[in-house]
Scaffold this motif. Structure first.
Motif, PDB file in Angstrom:
ATOM      1  N   THR A 407      40.429  -1.441   6.400  1.00  0.00           N
ATOM      2  CA  THR A 407      40.323  -0.061   7.578  1.00  0.00           C
ATOM      3  C   THR A 407      40.735   1.105   6.881  1.00  0.00           C
ATOM      4  O   THR A 407      40.115   2.078   7.024  1.00  0.00           O
ATOM      5  CB  THR A 407      41.416  -0.612   8.845  1.00  0.00           C
ATOM      6  N   SER A 408      41.806   0.931   6.089  1.00  0.00           N
ATOM      7  CA  SER A 408      42.177   2.165   5.186  1.00  0.00           C
ATOM      8  C   SER A 408      40.993   2.548   4.315  1.00  0.00           C
ATOM      9  O   SER A 408      40.947   3.825   4.144  1.00  0.00           O
ATOM     10  CB  SER A 408      43.533   1.549   4.400  1.00  0.00           C
ATOM     11  N   VAL A 409      40.385   1.680   3.612  1.00  0.00           N
ATOM     12  CA  VAL A 409      39.371   2.112   2.769  1.00  0.00           C
ATOM     13  C   VAL A 409      38.310   2.834   3.458  1.00  0.00           C
ATOM     14  O   VAL A 409      37.616   3.895   3.136  1.00  0.00           O
ATOM     15  CB  VAL A 409      38.623   0.999   2.075  1.00  0.00           C
ATOM     16  N   LEU A 410      37.684   2.151   4.642  1.00  0.00           N
ATOM     17  CA  LEU A 410      36.670   2.657   5.372  1.00  0.00           C
ATOM     18  C   LEU A 410      37.363   4.229   6.090  1.00  0.00           C
ATOM     19  O   LEU A 410      36.447   5.165   6.209  1.00  0.00           O
ATOM     20  CB  LEU A 410      36.384   1.763   6.578  1.00  0.00           C
ATOM     21  N   GLN A 411      38.395   4.308   6.655  1.00  0.00           N
ATOM     22  CA  GLN A 411      39.036   5.567   7.012  1.00  0.00           C
ATOM     23  C   GLN A 411      38.805   6.506   6.002  1.00  0.00           C
ATOM     24  O   GLN A 411      38.412   7.959   6.236  1.00  0.00           O
ATOM     25  CB  GLN A 411      40.387   5.509   7.477  1.00  0.00           C
ATOM     26  N   GLU A 412      39.102   6.397   4.770  1.00  0.00           N
ATOM     27  CA  GLU A 412      38.997   7.426   3.832  1.00  0.00           C
ATOM     28  C   GLU A 412      37.638   7.516   3.347  1.00  0.00           C
ATOM     29  O   GLU A 412      37.308   8.900   3.085  1.00  0.00           O
ATOM     30  CB  GLU A 412      39.930   6.854   2.310  1.00  0.00           C
ATOM     31  N   VAL A 459      35.414  -6.321   9.107  1.00  0.00           N
ATOM     32  CA  VAL A 459      35.799  -4.997   9.251  1.00  0.00           C
ATOM     33  C   VAL A 459      34.751  -4.058   9.220  1.00  0.00           C
ATOM     34  O   VAL A 459      34.416  -3.124  10.083  1.00  0.00           O
ATOM     35  CB  VAL A 459      37.018  -4.518   8.159  1.00  0.00           C
ATOM     36  N   LEU A 460      33.818  -4.226   8.325  1.00  0.00           N
ATOM     37  CA  LEU A 460      32.730  -3.429   8.357  1.00  0.00           C
ATOM     38  C   LEU A 460      31.708  -3.333   9.376  1.00  0.00           C
ATOM     39  O   LEU A 460      31.435  -2.126   9.909  1.00  0.00           O
ATOM     40  CB  LEU A 460      31.801  -3.518   6.761  1.00  0.00           C
ATOM     41  N   GLN A 461      31.387  -4.642   9.655  1.00  0.00           N
ATOM     42  CA  GLN A 461      30.563  -4.816  10.997  1.00  0.00           C
ATOM     43  C   GLN A 461      31.131  -4.228  12.115  1.00  0.00           C
ATOM     44  O   GLN A 461      30.466  -3.489  12.975  1.00  0.00           O
ATOM     45  CB  GLN A 461      30.363  -6.269  11.233  1.00  0.00           C
ATOM     46  N   GLN A 462      32.568  -4.250  12.373  1.00  0.00           N
ATOM     47  CA  GLN A 462      33.129  -3.507  13.302  1.00  0.00           C
ATOM     48  C   GLN A 462      33.149  -2.012  13.525  1.00  0.00           C
ATOM     49  O   GLN A 462      32.920  -1.320  14.412  1.00  0.00           O
ATOM     50  CB  GLN A 462      34.686  -4.071  13.596  1.00  0.00           C
ATOM     51  N   GLU A 468      27.686   2.870  16.625  1.00  0.00           N
ATOM     52  CA  GLU A 468      26.219   2.841  17.063  1.00  0.00           C
ATOM     53  C   GLU A 468      26.012   3.868  18.232  1.00  0.00           C
ATOM     54  O   GLU A 468      24.745   4.449  18.283  1.00  0.00           O
ATOM     55  CB  GLU A 468      25.956   1.263  17.542  1.00  0.00           C
ATOM     56  N   MET A 469      26.769   4.228  19.060  1.00  0.00           N
ATOM     57  CA  MET A 469      26.444   5.162  20.340  1.00  0.00           C
ATOM     58  C   MET A 469      26.082   6.425  19.476  1.00  0.00           C
ATOM     59  O   MET A 469      25.382   7.321  19.875  1.00  0.00           O
ATOM     60  CB  MET A 469      27.744   5.084  21.025  1.00  0.00           C
ATOM     61  N   VAL A 470      27.299   6.949  18.552  1.00  0.00           N
ATOM     62  CA  VAL A 470      26.778   8.350  18.038  1.00  0.00           C
ATOM     63  C   VAL A 470      25.663   8.203  17.265  1.00  0.00           C
ATOM     64  O   VAL A 470      24.809   9.478  17.114  1.00  0.00           O
ATOM     65  CB  VAL A 470      27.936   8.571  16.992  1.00  0.00           C
ATOM     66  N   VAL A 471      25.236   7.149  16.664  1.00  0.00           N
ATOM     67  CA  VAL A 471      23.998   6.983  15.812  1.00  0.00           C
ATOM     68  C   VAL A 471      22.650   7.150  16.679  1.00  0.00           C
ATOM     69  O   VAL A 471      21.695   7.921  16.647  1.00  0.00           O
ATOM     70  CB  VAL A 471      23.962   5.648  14.961  1.00  0.00           C
ATOM     71  N   GLU A 501      25.645  -9.891  11.993  1.00  0.00           N
ATOM     72  CA  GLU A 501      26.393 -10.650  12.828  1.00  0.00           C
ATOM     73  C   GLU A 501      26.417 -12.110  12.433  1.00  0.00           C
ATOM     74  O   GLU A 501      27.053 -13.031  12.186  1.00  0.00           O
ATOM     75  CB  GLU A 501      25.996 -10.735  14.247  1.00  0.00           C
ATOM     76  N   ALA A 502      24.996 -12.647  11.919  1.00  0.00           N
ATOM     77  CA  ALA A 502      24.523 -13.790  11.510  1.00  0.00           C
ATOM     78  C   ALA A 502      25.092 -14.248  10.329  1.00  0.00           C
ATOM     79  O   ALA A 502      25.736 -15.327  10.178  1.00  0.00           O
ATOM     80  CB  ALA A 502      23.238 -14.077  11.605  1.00  0.00           C
TER      81      ALA A 502
END
Length: 594
Positions: A407-412, A459-462, A468-471, A501-502
């Motif tokens: 989560t920290s990596v993705l936020q950055e 975590v990446l999938q989430q 998705e709504m923004v995209v 997901e699969a």
């Protein structure tokens, strides 16, 4: 083993109070129970004013100080005194010296506790020294009547009584009882029989020979001493100094003592140092200071309650205490090893499970080394349940550490992208494709960051799902795309999400299978170590029974030689029973129920 707390002088372990009650000294008990080293326990008993304390002081390496040496006809030692010193010849062992109250003190109002003190010395020691004066004659043997009273004061097994049970107990007593050393002080005779020089041991065995028609008062001490103490040794000592100097024996310089006495004392000490065994329980379990203290509590509590101390019951009670402590120690070792080795999050579940397996193996080894008589594997199952819980906790901690790291990596990494979305940088013709390109670049940079752990994909999938709504909003407003192109892009995005997901479900299924495999590995580890311990216990028990059998065969030969054919026949029944038990034990296979 931790460093032991040595004391410079003896402490009273068991008090013989004026109200005739035996009571443990809690300070001395706490000291004893704090000692985790194996103990060699040497207790000395004998009539009062026979110089018992002097021998123990020599064993402690002290010429002066130590156990009190009285210089009058009054007994100085009351109860049982203890001195714990480092063993001079066995590293990592404690030599526990027990000095007992003199037996037969005429000033006592009640001598009932004499028998209890003698019994406690037998129960607590691995070597019992009986100290007497002058010679081993009728008088000395009659004074050893405490041996004949042991079966009235001590039970070997929990099972009910009956004459056969009492006879059978003699073999059980041998398994529990200490080695016996007779120290004869102020000895002035020549060691000769029929003109032939004999050894000190031969002198003792000759004195213990039984003869048909001998009075029961004299015969019984011989019978029981031979029956319950088949391992015997004898030392004789010259008078150490002229009678007028004996009142200050501990103050005399060595030059003032008899050279013969000094050499005899050195020989005695050498023998004790080299041959006095570590205190063990039936089955070979080594007794530590902690266990010895717990034994003392069990026996003294039984005496104070008016019951007859039962050695088997004491061992079973001790096993419960020790096995519970073994579980706690094993879990502590697991946690300590984990603290040393764990660096969460791990990159894979297999790496985490290997870490758990190493810590579990170490914990099991500690448990197996300390636990005993866990015949239903009750305490091992407790340990397994706690280690399984520890594994579950470890998995949760690993997942949480991974989640926080990812989560920290993705936020950055997503800061710039989020800022461009907020500024509307993608809300222009062609903005949808630029968003996809920037998002893909962020994902590639994410996968290059090390140390994310097992939750990286989830975590990446989430994260992508949360965007998705923004995209989709940017997709719908991109004027460069036709309606058909928007439909195609939306379908492609759904397909990519479904594929992720699969893949995530596949990873989680693989993780679950690895956890199940580790459960089976853990089960087999427990079985393997338990089987090895049970086989070792079996070998130890058979060796112990063989030793008892050999000693009883020697006694049977003596009985036949001395003409006691009836007793020899009774002993033959016991020997056959012991052989049958050994045969069953040899054929038996370990019964593993965990």
């Amino acid at each position: 083993m931790g460093s032991e707390r040595w004391v410079r002088e003896p402490m009273c372990l068991i008090e013989n109070r004026p109200d005739r009650e035996l009571q443990l000294n809690q300070g001395a008990l706490a000291l004893l129970q704090s000692m985790r080293q194996p103990v060699v326990v040497v207790a000395i008993v004998g009539l009062y004013r026979t110089g018992k304390s002097y021998l123990l002081n020599r064993l402690a390496g002290k010429d002066r100080g130590g156990f009190s040496l009285g210089s009058t006809v009054q007994s100085h030692t009351k109860g049982i005194w203890m001195w714990c010193v480092p063993h001079p010849c066995q590293a990592g062992h404690t030599l526990v010296l027990l000095d007992t109250e003199g037996l037969g003190d005429v000033e006592k109002g009640n001598v009932k506790n004499d028998t209890w003190i003698f019994a406690l010395a037998v129960l607590l020691s691995s070597t019992l020294v009986y100290n007497s004066m002058s010679t081993i004659d009728h008088y000395a043997l009659e004074k050893l009547h405490y041996v004949t009273e042991l079966t009235e004061r001590i039970k070997a097994k929990v099972a009910g009584g009956g004459s056969w049970q009492e006879e059978e107990d003699s073999s059980e007593f041998v398994r529990f009882f200490p080695a016996f050393v007779w120290a004869v002080r102020d000895f002035s005779l020549q060691l000769k029989v029929d003109g032939r020089e004999i050894s000190e041991d031969e002198y003792l065995e000759n004195a213990l020979k039984r003869r048909e028609g001998q009075s029961e008062k004299l015969d019984l001490p011989k019978k029981y001493l031979r029956q319950y103490f088949p391992s015997r040794k004898c030392f004789v000592f010259d008078r150490p100094a002229p009678r007028r100097d004996l009142v200050r024996l501990d103050q005399l310089p060595k030059a003032a003592l008899s050279p013969e006495f000094l050499e005899q004392a050195r020989s005695f000490c050498r023998y004790i140092y080299r041959h006095a065994g570590t205190k063990t329980l039936p089955g070979g379990h080594i007794v530590t200071g902690t266990l010895l203290g717990n034994l003392a509590v069990t026996y003294v509590d039984a005496i104070r309650s008016g019951a007859v101390p039962c050695m088997e019951s004491a061992v079973l009670a001790l096993a419960q205490i020790e096995n519970s402590a073994a579980v706690g120690e094993a879990v502590a070792v697991y946690e300590e090893r984990l603290k040393w080795w764990a660096a969460l999050p791990t990159q894979s579940i297999s790496e985490l499970l290997e870490l758990h397996a190493q810590c579990e193996r170490a914990a099991l080894q500690v448990f197996m080394a300390r636990a005993f008589k866990d015949e239903e594997q009750q305490y091992q199952q407790q340990l397994k349940d706690r280690l399984d819980s520890k594994r579950a906790e470890l998995c949760c901690q690993n997942e949480q550490a991974s989640l926080e790291r990812c989560t920290s990596v993705l936020q950055e990494l997503s800061l710039d992208l989020e800022e461009r979305v907020c500024k509307g940088s993608y809300s222009v013709p062609g903005g949808y494709q630029r968003l996809l390109d920037d998002q893909q670049e962020m994902v590639e940079r994410y996968w290059l960051v090390p140390g994310k752990g097992i939750m990286a994909a989830e975590v990446l999938q989430q994260f992508l799902k949360s965007k998705e709504m923004v995209v989709q909003a940017i997709l719908q407003t991109d004027q460069n795309l036709t309606d058909r192109q928007r439909e195609i892009e939306a379908e492609r995005a759904r397909a990519e999400a479904a594929e992720r997901e699969a893949q995530l479900r596949k990873e989680m299924q693989a993780r679950t299978e690895q956890l199940l495999q580790d459960q089976e590995r853990s089960h087999q580890e427990h079985i393997q170590q338990l089987t090895a311990k049970m086989e070792d216990d079996k070998r130890q028990m058979l060796a112990e029974q063989q030793h008892v059998l050999d000693l009883r065969l020697q006694e049977q030969a003596r009985l036949l030689q001395e003409g006691f054919r009836g007793e020899a026949a009774q002993l033959q029944q016991q020997l056959q029973s012991l052989r049958n038990e050994m045969s069953r034990k040899q054929r038996s296979r370990p019964c593993v129920v965990c």
